[in-house]
Design an enzyme around this catalytic site. Structure first.
Site, PDB file in Angstrom:
ATOM      1  N   HIS A   1      14.700  27.249  82.360  1.00 50.31           N
ATOM      2  CA  HIS A   1      16.152  27.008  82.441  1.00 50.31           C
ATOM      3  C   HIS A   1      16.526  25.985  81.385  1.00 50.31           C
ATOM      4  O   HIS A   1      15.837  24.967  81.227  1.00 50.31           O
ATOM      5  CB  HIS A   1      16.557  26.475  83.820  1.00 50.31           C
ATOM      6  CG  HIS A   1      18.020  26.145  83.861  1.00 50.31           C
ATOM      7  ND1 HIS A   1      18.987  27.104  84.065  1.00 50.31           N
ATOM      8  CD2 HIS A   1      18.700  24.978  83.655  1.00 50.31           C
ATOM      9  CE1 HIS A   1      20.183  26.546  84.004  1.00 50.31           C
ATOM     10  NE2 HIS A   1      20.037  25.261  83.767  1.00 50.31           N
TER      11      HIS A   1
ATOM     12  N   LYS B   1      19.295  28.415  92.271  1.00 46.51           N
ATOM     13  CA  LYS B   1      19.325  29.735  91.614  1.00 46.51           C
ATOM     14  C   LYS B   1      17.966  30.088  91.028  1.00 46.51           C
ATOM     15  O   LYS B   1      17.518  31.227  91.105  1.00 46.51           O
ATOM     16  CB  LYS B   1      20.414  29.747  90.535  1.00 46.51           C
ATOM     17  CG  LYS B   1      21.818  29.796  91.126  1.00 46.51           C
ATOM     18  CD  LYS B   1      22.898  29.736  90.065  1.00 46.51           C
ATOM     19  CE  LYS B   1      23.063  28.368  89.491  1.00 46.51           C
ATOM     20  NZ  LYS B   1      24.290  28.085  88.780  1.00 46.51           N
TER      21      LYS B   1
ATOM     22  N   SER C   1      22.429  23.032  92.349  1.00 51.36           N
ATOM     23  CA  SER C   1      23.045  24.251  91.817  1.00 51.36           C
ATOM     24  C   SER C   1      22.038  25.023  90.952  1.00 51.36           C
ATOM     25  O   SER C   1      21.815  26.225  91.141  1.00 51.36           O
ATOM     26  CB  SER C   1      24.280  23.856  91.003  1.00 51.36           C
ATOM     27  OG  SER C   1      24.761  24.935  90.246  1.00 51.36           O
TER      28      SER C   1
ATOM     29  N   ASP D   1      26.213  28.568  96.056  1.00 50.64           N
ATOM     30  CA  ASP D   1      26.480  27.942  94.755  1.00 50.64           C
ATOM     31  C   ASP D   1      27.729  28.527  94.114  1.00 50.64           C
ATOM     32  O   ASP D   1      28.508  27.798  93.503  1.00 50.64           O
ATOM     33  CB  ASP D   1      25.291  28.107  93.802  1.00 50.64           C
ATOM     34  CG  ASP D   1      25.585  27.433  92.471  1.00 50.64           C
ATOM     35  OD1 ASP D   1      25.770  26.195  92.483  1.00 50.64           O
ATOM     36  OD2 ASP D   1      25.683  28.113  91.439  1.00 50.64           O
TER      37      ASP D   1
ATOM     38  N   ARG E   1      33.798  22.679  92.673  1.00 52.28           N
ATOM     39  CA  ARG E   1      33.489  21.497  91.862  1.00 52.28           C
ATOM     40  C   ARG E   1      34.236  21.540  90.535  1.00 52.28           C
ATOM     41  O   ARG E   1      34.709  20.522  90.032  1.00 52.28           O
ATOM     42  CB  ARG E   1      31.979  21.415  91.599  1.00 52.28           C
ATOM     43  CG  ARG E   1      31.174  21.033  92.829  1.00 52.28           C
ATOM     44  CD  ARG E   1      29.696  21.285  92.597  1.00 52.28           C
ATOM     45  NE  ARG E   1      29.182  20.593  91.442  1.00 52.28           N
ATOM     46  CZ  ARG E   1      28.168  21.023  90.694  1.00 52.28           C
ATOM     47  NH1 ARG E   1      27.528  22.139  90.983  1.00 52.28           N
ATOM     48  NH2 ARG E   1      27.771  20.344  89.652  1.00 52.28           N
TER      49      ARG E   1
HETATM   50  N1  URA Z   1      24.997  24.719  85.486  1.00 51.09           N
HETATM   51  C1  URA Z   1      24.868  25.141  86.764  1.00 51.09           C
HETATM   52  O1  URA Z   1      24.392  26.233  87.017  1.00 51.09           O
HETATM   53  N2  URA Z   1      25.284  24.324  87.752  1.00 51.09           N
HETATM   54  C2  URA Z   1      25.808  23.102  87.521  1.00 51.09           C
HETATM   55  O2  URA Z   1      26.149  22.417  88.450  1.00 51.09           O
HETATM   56  C3  URA Z   1      25.951  22.673  86.177  1.00 51.09           C
HETATM   57  C4  URA Z   1      25.523  23.507  85.183  1.00 51.09           C
END
Ligand code: URA
Length: 427
Positions: free
Chosen positions: A82, A187, A183, A161, A168
Protein backbone atom coordinates in the site's frame (compact mmCIF):
# COMPACT_ATOMS: atom_id res chain seq x y z
CA UNK A 1 -24.52 0.70 24.27
CA UNK A 2 -25.18 4.33 25.10
CA UNK A 3 -23.74 6.18 22.07
CA UNK A 4 -23.55 9.51 23.87
CA UNK A 5 -21.53 8.06 26.75
CA UNK A 6 -19.03 6.46 24.31
CA UNK A 7 -18.61 9.78 22.48
CA UNK A 8 -18.26 11.64 25.79
CA UNK A 9 -15.68 9.18 27.10
CA UNK A 10 -13.49 9.78 24.03
CA UNK A 11 -14.13 13.53 24.20
CA UNK A 12 -12.77 13.52 27.77
CA UNK A 13 -9.64 11.59 26.76
CA UNK A 14 -10.69 8.15 28.01
CA UNK A 15 -9.66 4.86 26.40
CA UNK A 16 -12.53 2.98 24.70
CA UNK A 17 -12.84 -0.78 25.07
CA UNK A 18 -12.90 -3.04 22.01
CA UNK A 19 -16.59 -3.72 22.76
CA UNK A 20 -17.47 -0.02 22.83
CA UNK A 21 -15.68 0.55 19.52
CA UNK A 22 -17.35 -2.52 18.02
CA UNK A 23 -20.82 -1.42 19.08
CA UNK A 24 -20.27 2.01 17.59
CA UNK A 25 -18.98 0.72 14.22
CA UNK A 26 -21.61 -2.02 13.91
CA UNK A 27 -24.35 0.42 14.93
CA UNK A 28 -23.14 2.91 12.33
CA UNK A 29 -23.10 0.33 9.51
CA UNK A 30 -26.61 -0.87 10.51
CA UNK A 31 -27.88 2.73 10.57
CA UNK A 32 -28.59 2.79 14.33
CA UNK A 33 -25.86 5.37 14.99
CA UNK A 34 -26.55 8.64 13.15
CA UNK A 35 -24.08 10.50 10.93
CA UNK A 36 -24.03 13.45 13.34
CA UNK A 37 -23.10 11.15 16.25
CA UNK A 38 -20.36 9.47 14.24
CA UNK A 39 -19.04 12.91 13.19
CA UNK A 40 -18.81 13.97 16.83
CA UNK A 41 -16.96 10.75 17.68
CA UNK A 42 -14.56 11.17 14.70
CA UNK A 43 -13.77 14.72 15.86
CA UNK A 44 -13.16 13.46 19.41
CA UNK A 45 -10.72 10.87 18.00
CA UNK A 46 -9.11 13.53 15.80
CA UNK A 47 -8.50 15.74 18.87
CA UNK A 48 -7.71 13.06 21.49
CA UNK A 49 -6.03 10.34 19.42
CA UNK A 50 -6.23 6.60 20.11
CA UNK A 51 -4.02 4.05 21.83
CA UNK A 52 -2.50 1.17 19.82
CA UNK A 53 -5.12 -1.17 21.33
CA UNK A 54 -8.00 1.14 20.36
CA UNK A 55 -6.63 1.56 16.81
CA UNK A 56 -6.32 -2.22 16.44
CA UNK A 57 -9.88 -2.73 17.73
CA UNK A 58 -11.21 -0.10 15.32
CA UNK A 59 -9.34 -1.74 12.43
CA UNK A 60 -10.63 -5.18 13.36
CA UNK A 61 -14.28 -4.09 13.64
CA UNK A 62 -14.09 -2.17 10.36
CA UNK A 63 -12.42 -5.14 8.66
CA UNK A 64 -15.24 -7.46 9.76
CA UNK A 65 -18.00 -5.05 8.72
CA UNK A 66 -18.06 -6.81 5.33
CA UNK A 67 -16.65 -9.82 3.46
CA UNK A 68 -13.02 -10.82 3.81
CA UNK A 69 -11.15 -12.95 1.30
CA UNK A 70 -10.53 -16.54 2.34
CA UNK A 71 -7.83 -18.46 0.48
CA UNK A 72 -7.33 -22.24 0.59
CA UNK A 73 -4.34 -23.48 2.59
CA UNK A 74 -1.35 -24.63 0.58
CA UNK A 75 -1.48 -21.88 -2.06
CA UNK A 76 1.37 -19.39 -2.57
CA UNK A 77 1.54 -16.67 0.11
CA UNK A 78 -0.69 -13.66 -0.49
CA UNK A 79 1.08 -10.30 -0.28
CA UNK A 80 0.33 -6.69 -1.08
CA UNK A 81 1.77 -3.19 -1.02
CA UNK A 82 0.00 0.00 0.00
CA UNK A 83 1.26 3.46 -0.82
CA UNK A 84 0.00 6.62 0.84
CA UNK A 85 0.11 8.12 -2.64
CA UNK A 86 1.93 10.75 -4.61
CA UNK A 87 2.51 12.20 -8.04
CA UNK A 88 3.84 9.72 -10.60
CA UNK A 89 3.55 6.81 -8.15
CA UNK A 90 2.89 3.89 -10.49
CA UNK A 91 4.80 1.27 -8.47
CA UNK A 92 1.82 -1.12 -8.22
CA UNK A 93 1.80 -1.70 -11.99
CA UNK A 94 5.28 -3.22 -12.33
CA UNK A 95 5.43 -4.60 -8.76
CA UNK A 96 2.37 -6.91 -8.85
CA UNK A 97 3.53 -8.93 -11.90
CA UNK A 98 7.14 -9.06 -10.66
CA UNK A 99 6.00 -10.64 -7.38
CA UNK A 100 3.65 -13.02 -9.20
CA UNK A 101 6.70 -14.29 -11.09
CA UNK A 102 8.42 -15.01 -7.74
CA UNK A 103 5.97 -17.58 -6.34
CA UNK A 104 3.75 -15.05 -4.55
CA UNK A 105 0.14 -14.06 -5.18
CA UNK A 106 -0.92 -10.42 -5.16
CA UNK A 107 -4.64 -9.72 -4.56
CA UNK A 108 -4.42 -5.93 -4.90
CA UNK A 109 -7.48 -3.79 -4.17
CA UNK A 110 -6.71 -0.30 -5.42
CA UNK A 111 -8.34 3.10 -5.47
CA UNK A 112 -8.87 6.15 -7.63
CA UNK A 113 -7.17 9.53 -7.43
CA UNK A 114 -7.47 11.29 -4.07
CA UNK A 115 -6.73 15.03 -3.79
CA UNK A 116 -3.74 15.82 -6.01
CA UNK A 117 -2.54 12.22 -6.24
CA UNK A 118 -3.33 9.89 -9.10
CA UNK A 119 -5.07 6.54 -8.66
CA UNK A 120 -3.95 3.10 -9.83
CA UNK A 121 -7.42 2.23 -11.19
CA UNK A 122 -7.53 5.39 -13.34
CA UNK A 123 -4.09 4.59 -14.76
CA UNK A 124 -5.05 1.00 -15.60
CA UNK A 125 -8.22 2.19 -17.34
CA UNK A 126 -5.95 3.83 -19.92
CA UNK A 127 -5.41 0.26 -21.19
CA UNK A 128 -8.24 -0.40 -23.67
CA UNK A 129 -10.73 -2.94 -22.27
CA UNK A 130 -9.21 -3.19 -18.76
CA UNK A 131 -11.91 -3.85 -16.15
CA UNK A 132 -11.42 -2.46 -12.64
CA UNK A 133 -14.82 -3.61 -11.33
CA UNK A 134 -14.29 -7.36 -10.94
CA UNK A 135 -16.72 -9.25 -8.70
CA UNK A 136 -15.28 -10.99 -5.64
CA UNK A 137 -15.39 -14.34 -7.49
CA UNK A 138 -13.68 -12.91 -10.62
CA UNK A 139 -11.06 -11.20 -8.45
CA UNK A 140 -10.15 -14.44 -6.68
CA UNK A 141 -10.15 -16.39 -9.95
CA UNK A 142 -7.74 -13.98 -11.68
CA UNK A 143 -5.48 -14.04 -8.62
CA UNK A 144 -5.38 -17.84 -8.71
CA UNK A 145 -4.98 -18.16 -12.48
CA UNK A 146 -2.43 -15.38 -13.04
CA UNK A 147 -0.88 -14.77 -9.61
CA UNK A 148 -1.82 -11.08 -9.51
CA UNK A 149 -4.94 -8.97 -9.89
CA UNK A 150 -5.56 -5.23 -9.51
CA UNK A 151 -9.16 -4.09 -9.19
CA UNK A 152 -11.44 -1.79 -7.17
CA UNK A 153 -13.13 -2.61 -3.87
CA UNK A 154 -16.48 -4.37 -4.19
CA UNK A 155 -19.46 -2.88 -2.30
CA UNK A 156 -19.34 -5.66 0.31
CA UNK A 157 -15.67 -5.08 1.25
CA UNK A 158 -15.24 -2.96 4.41
CA UNK A 159 -18.54 -1.02 4.11
CA UNK A 160 -17.74 0.71 7.42
CA UNK A 161 -14.82 2.49 5.78
CA UNK A 162 -16.84 3.62 2.77
CA UNK A 163 -19.40 5.26 5.09
CA UNK A 164 -16.93 6.64 7.59
CA UNK A 165 -14.49 7.97 4.98
CA UNK A 166 -17.24 9.94 3.23
CA UNK A 167 -18.19 11.44 6.60
CA UNK A 168 -14.57 12.29 7.51
CA UNK A 169 -14.11 13.92 4.12
CA UNK A 170 -16.77 16.55 4.93
CA UNK A 171 -16.07 16.99 8.66
CA UNK A 172 -12.35 17.84 8.63
CA UNK A 173 -11.38 14.53 10.24
CA UNK A 174 -9.35 12.88 7.46
CA UNK A 175 -5.86 13.77 8.79
CA UNK A 176 -6.07 11.68 11.98
CA UNK A 177 -3.41 8.98 12.30
CA UNK A 178 -5.63 6.34 14.03
CA UNK A 179 -8.49 6.95 11.60
CA UNK A 180 -6.17 6.76 8.56
CA UNK A 181 -4.54 3.62 10.01
CA UNK A 182 -7.87 1.84 10.52
CA UNK A 183 -9.15 2.95 7.11
CA UNK A 184 -6.11 1.72 5.18
CA UNK A 185 -5.34 -1.38 7.24
CA UNK A 186 -8.93 -2.66 7.34
CA UNK A 187 -9.07 -2.63 3.52
CA UNK A 188 -5.67 -4.26 3.12
CA UNK A 189 -6.24 -6.92 5.79
CA UNK A 190 -9.61 -7.82 4.22
CA UNK A 191 -7.57 -9.21 1.31
CA UNK A 192 -6.49 -12.10 3.57
CA UNK A 193 -2.75 -11.33 3.40
CA UNK A 194 0.30 -13.20 4.68
CA UNK A 195 2.52 -10.10 4.44
CA UNK A 196 2.14 -6.40 3.74
CA UNK A 197 4.58 -3.65 2.81
CA UNK A 198 3.72 0.04 3.19
CA UNK A 199 5.21 2.87 1.17
CA UNK A 200 4.68 5.90 3.39
CA UNK A 201 5.62 9.05 1.53
CA UNK A 202 6.59 12.44 2.87
CA UNK A 203 7.21 15.73 1.14
CA UNK A 204 5.56 18.36 -1.01
CA UNK A 205 3.51 15.89 -3.04
CA UNK A 206 2.56 13.58 -0.17
CA UNK A 207 -0.41 13.35 2.12
CA UNK A 208 2.07 13.65 5.01
CA UNK A 209 4.20 16.73 4.38
CA UNK A 210 6.75 16.13 7.15
CA UNK A 211 8.97 13.15 7.83
CA UNK A 212 7.84 13.12 11.48
CA UNK A 213 4.17 12.74 10.53
CA UNK A 214 5.00 10.09 7.93
CA UNK A 215 7.01 8.20 10.55
CA UNK A 216 4.14 8.35 13.06
CA UNK A 217 1.66 7.03 10.47
CA UNK A 218 4.06 4.26 9.42
CA UNK A 219 4.62 3.23 13.04
CA UNK A 220 0.88 3.14 13.70
CA UNK A 221 0.15 1.00 10.61
CA UNK A 222 3.06 -1.40 11.23
CA UNK A 223 1.98 -1.86 14.88
CA UNK A 224 -1.61 -2.51 13.82
CA UNK A 225 -0.59 -5.02 11.11
CA UNK A 226 1.57 -6.94 13.57
CA UNK A 227 -1.08 -6.90 16.28
CA UNK A 228 -3.45 -8.45 13.78
CA UNK A 229 -1.00 -11.19 12.88
CA UNK A 230 0.16 -9.91 9.47
CA UNK A 231 3.91 -9.30 9.17
CA UNK A 232 4.17 -5.66 8.06
CA UNK A 233 7.11 -3.42 7.12
CA UNK A 234 7.01 0.25 6.10
CA UNK A 235 9.49 2.21 4.02
CA UNK A 236 9.53 6.00 4.33
CA UNK A 237 10.15 7.34 0.83
CA UNK A 238 10.55 10.75 -0.74
CA UNK A 239 7.73 12.63 -2.48
CA UNK A 240 9.40 16.03 -2.80
CA UNK A 241 9.39 15.44 -6.56
CA UNK A 242 7.40 13.13 -8.86
CA UNK A 243 8.38 9.45 -8.80
CA UNK A 244 9.76 8.49 -12.20
CA UNK A 245 9.38 10.92 -15.07
CA UNK A 246 5.75 10.44 -16.08
CA UNK A 247 2.65 11.76 -14.30
CA UNK A 248 -0.81 11.28 -15.78
CA UNK A 249 -2.52 8.05 -16.73
CA UNK A 250 -1.71 6.51 -20.16
CA UNK A 251 1.85 7.87 -19.98
CA UNK A 252 2.30 6.22 -16.55
CA UNK A 253 1.23 2.87 -18.02
CA UNK A 254 3.85 3.40 -20.74
CA UNK A 255 6.51 4.08 -18.11
CA UNK A 256 5.45 0.96 -16.19
CA UNK A 257 5.82 -1.13 -19.35
CA UNK A 258 9.26 0.42 -19.86
CA UNK A 259 10.13 -0.51 -16.25
CA UNK A 260 9.18 -4.14 -16.92
CA UNK A 261 11.39 -4.06 -20.03
CA UNK A 262 14.35 -2.91 -17.91
CA UNK A 263 14.17 0.70 -19.10
CA UNK A 264 12.52 2.34 -16.08
CA UNK A 265 13.88 5.49 -14.42
CA UNK A 266 16.31 4.80 -11.56
CA UNK A 267 14.10 6.16 -8.74
CA UNK A 268 11.03 4.17 -9.84
CA UNK A 269 13.10 0.98 -10.12
CA UNK A 270 14.75 1.52 -6.71
CA UNK A 271 11.43 1.99 -4.87
CA UNK A 272 9.71 -0.87 -6.74
CA UNK A 273 12.52 -3.36 -6.11
CA UNK A 274 13.00 -2.35 -2.47
CA UNK A 275 9.28 -2.75 -1.65
CA UNK A 276 9.15 -6.06 -3.52
CA UNK A 277 12.29 -7.29 -1.75
CA UNK A 278 10.70 -6.63 1.64
CA UNK A 279 7.72 -8.80 0.68
CA UNK A 280 9.86 -11.64 -0.70
CA UNK A 281 11.72 -11.75 2.61
CA UNK A 282 8.59 -11.38 4.81
CA UNK A 283 6.92 -14.22 2.86
CA UNK A 284 10.09 -16.33 3.24
CA UNK A 285 10.70 -16.65 -0.49
CA UNK A 286 14.21 -15.16 -0.23
CA UNK A 287 16.68 -15.00 2.70
CA UNK A 288 17.81 -11.40 2.15
CA UNK A 289 16.58 -8.28 0.40
CA UNK A 290 19.71 -8.33 -1.78
CA UNK A 291 18.86 -11.83 -3.07
CA UNK A 292 15.23 -10.77 -3.54
CA UNK A 293 16.21 -7.72 -5.62
CA UNK A 294 18.42 -9.88 -7.83
CA UNK A 295 15.57 -12.35 -8.35
CA UNK A 296 13.26 -9.55 -9.50
CA UNK A 297 15.97 -8.15 -11.77
CA UNK A 298 16.22 -11.57 -13.42
CA UNK A 299 12.43 -11.61 -13.88
CA UNK A 300 12.71 -8.26 -15.66
CA UNK A 301 15.63 -9.19 -17.89
CA UNK A 302 14.04 -12.51 -18.94
CA UNK A 303 10.88 -10.66 -20.06
CA UNK A 304 8.74 -12.77 -17.69
CA UNK A 305 7.59 -9.72 -15.71
CA UNK A 306 6.21 -7.95 -18.79
CA UNK A 307 4.59 -11.19 -19.96
CA UNK A 308 2.91 -11.58 -16.55
CA UNK A 309 1.59 -8.00 -16.73
CA UNK A 310 0.19 -8.70 -20.22
CA UNK A 311 -1.44 -11.88 -18.85
CA UNK A 312 -3.06 -9.99 -15.92
CA UNK A 313 -4.32 -7.24 -18.24
CA UNK A 314 -5.83 -9.86 -20.59
CA UNK A 315 -7.46 -11.73 -17.69
CA UNK A 316 -9.14 -8.43 -16.72
CA UNK A 317 -10.40 -7.85 -20.27
CA UNK A 318 -7.67 -5.49 -21.48
CA UNK A 319 -5.22 -5.48 -24.36
CA UNK A 320 -1.75 -4.20 -23.49
CA UNK A 321 -0.81 -4.08 -27.18
CA UNK A 322 -3.68 -1.81 -28.22
CA UNK A 323 -2.57 1.83 -28.64
CA UNK A 324 -2.98 4.11 -25.63
CA UNK A 325 -3.74 7.68 -26.67
CA UNK A 326 -1.26 10.37 -25.63
CA UNK A 327 -2.15 14.05 -26.08
CA UNK A 328 0.07 16.34 -28.21
CA UNK A 329 3.44 17.27 -26.71
CA UNK A 330 4.62 20.72 -25.75
CA UNK A 331 7.80 21.69 -23.89
CA UNK A 332 7.86 23.85 -20.77
CA UNK A 333 11.03 25.94 -20.70
CA UNK A 334 13.01 27.17 -17.73
CA UNK A 335 12.66 30.94 -17.24
CA UNK A 336 15.97 31.08 -15.34
CA UNK A 337 19.49 29.74 -15.06
CA UNK A 338 20.49 27.97 -11.83
CA UNK A 339 19.79 24.80 -9.89
CA UNK A 340 16.44 23.10 -9.31
CA UNK A 341 16.19 23.52 -5.53
CA UNK A 342 12.57 22.64 -4.73
CA UNK A 343 9.44 21.36 -6.45
CA UNK A 344 5.89 21.97 -5.26
CA UNK A 345 4.86 18.47 -6.27
CA UNK A 346 1.26 18.81 -5.10
CA UNK A 347 0.89 21.77 -7.45
CA UNK A 348 2.14 19.56 -10.29
CA UNK A 349 -0.60 17.08 -9.32
CA UNK A 350 -3.13 19.86 -9.79
CA UNK A 351 -1.61 20.57 -13.22
CA UNK A 352 -2.67 17.05 -14.24
CA UNK A 353 -6.12 17.61 -12.70
CA UNK A 354 -6.50 20.96 -14.50
CA UNK A 355 -5.65 19.25 -17.79
CA UNK A 356 -8.54 16.83 -17.11
CA UNK A 357 -6.35 13.89 -16.06
CA UNK A 358 -7.69 13.83 -12.47
CA UNK A 359 -11.00 14.48 -10.70
CA UNK A 360 -12.18 17.78 -9.25
CA UNK A 361 -15.27 16.02 -7.97
CA UNK A 362 -16.68 12.53 -7.79
CA UNK A 363 -17.99 11.32 -11.14
CA UNK A 364 -15.77 13.58 -13.33
CA UNK A 365 -14.83 11.92 -16.63
CA UNK A 366 -11.04 11.80 -17.07
CA UNK A 367 -8.91 12.49 -20.13
CA UNK A 368 -6.41 9.64 -19.74
CA UNK A 369 -4.16 10.96 -22.55
CA UNK A 370 -2.91 14.05 -20.67
CA UNK A 371 -0.09 14.58 -18.16
CA UNK A 372 3.57 15.50 -18.18
CA UNK A 373 7.07 14.09 -18.34
CA UNK A 374 9.49 15.63 -15.86
CA UNK A 375 12.86 16.35 -17.48
CA UNK A 376 14.69 17.71 -14.42
CA UNK A 377 15.14 16.63 -10.82
CA UNK A 378 16.07 18.44 -7.62
CA UNK A 379 19.78 19.28 -7.71
CA UNK A 380 20.00 19.49 -11.53
CA UNK A 381 21.63 22.53 -13.14
CA UNK A 382 19.41 24.20 -15.75
CA UNK A 383 19.95 26.91 -18.34
CA UNK A 384 17.44 29.58 -19.30
CA UNK A 385 15.25 28.14 -22.08
CA UNK A 386 16.11 24.51 -21.22
CA UNK A 387 13.03 22.23 -21.15
CA UNK A 388 11.88 21.48 -17.58
CA UNK A 389 9.13 19.13 -18.72
CA UNK A 390 7.15 17.85 -21.65
CA UNK A 391 3.42 18.45 -21.33
CA UNK A 392 0.89 16.10 -22.91
CA UNK A 393 -2.09 18.38 -23.51
CA UNK A 394 -4.23 20.14 -26.07
CA UNK A 395 -2.36 23.38 -26.97
CA UNK A 396 -5.06 25.67 -25.54
CA UNK A 397 -5.03 23.78 -22.21
CA UNK A 398 -1.21 23.70 -22.20
CA UNK A 399 -1.02 27.49 -22.32
CA UNK A 400 -3.19 27.71 -19.20
CA UNK A 401 -1.20 25.33 -17.01
CA UNK A 402 2.32 26.31 -18.10
CA UNK A 403 2.51 29.28 -15.70
CA UNK A 404 1.47 27.02 -12.82
CA UNK A 405 4.02 24.40 -13.78
CA UNK A 406 6.86 26.95 -13.93
CA UNK A 407 5.78 28.44 -10.59
CA UNK A 408 5.97 24.98 -8.99
CA UNK A 409 9.68 24.60 -9.80
CA UNK A 410 12.08 26.76 -7.75
CA UNK A 411 15.37 27.60 -9.43
CA UNK A 412 18.08 28.91 -7.09
CA UNK A 413 21.58 30.23 -7.63
CA UNK A 414 23.32 27.82 -5.26
CA UNK A 415 23.50 24.06 -5.85
CA UNK A 416 21.38 21.83 -3.60
CA UNK A 417 21.69 18.15 -2.80
CA UNK A 418 19.07 15.74 -4.15
CA UNK A 419 16.80 14.48 -1.34
CA UNK A 420 17.34 10.85 -0.26
CA UNK A 421 14.81 8.51 -1.91
CA UNK A 422 14.37 5.75 0.68
CA UNK A 423 14.78 7.41 4.02
CA UNK A 424 13.96 4.83 6.65
CA UNK A 425 12.62 1.33 7.25
CA UNK A 426 10.09 0.72 10.03
CA UNK A 427 9.54 -2.86 11.12
N1 URA B 1 -6.53 6.70 2.29
C1 URA B 1 -7.46 5.88 2.84
O1 URA B 1 -7.79 4.85 2.28
N2 URA B 1 -7.99 6.22 4.02
C2 URA B 1 -7.64 7.34 4.69
O2 URA B 1 -8.15 7.59 5.75
C3 URA B 1 -6.68 8.21 4.10
C4 URA B 1 -6.14 7.84 2.90
Amino acid sequence: MNVVSVISKKRDGGELSADEIGSLINGYVRGDVADYQMSAWAMAVFLRGMTVAETAALTEHMLHSGVTFQWPAGESPKVDKHSTGGIGDKVSLPLAPLLACCDLQVPMISGRGLGATGGTLDKLEAIPGYRTNLSTAEFQQVCRDVGCVISGATADLVPADRKLYALRDVTGTVPSIPLITASIMSKKLAEGLDALVLDVKHGTGAFMKTLDNARALARSMVDTGKRMGVPTVALLTDMNQPLGRMAGNANEVNESVAALMGNGPADLMAVTLELGAELLVLAKREPTTAAARQRMERVISSGAGLEKFREMVAAQGGNLDAPRPIAPTQEILSPDVGYVSAIDTERLGYVVINLGGGRRQLGDQLDLSVGFEMLVRIGDKVDRGQPLARLFAKPEAAAQVTRDFVAAVTIAEAPVAAPPLIVERIA
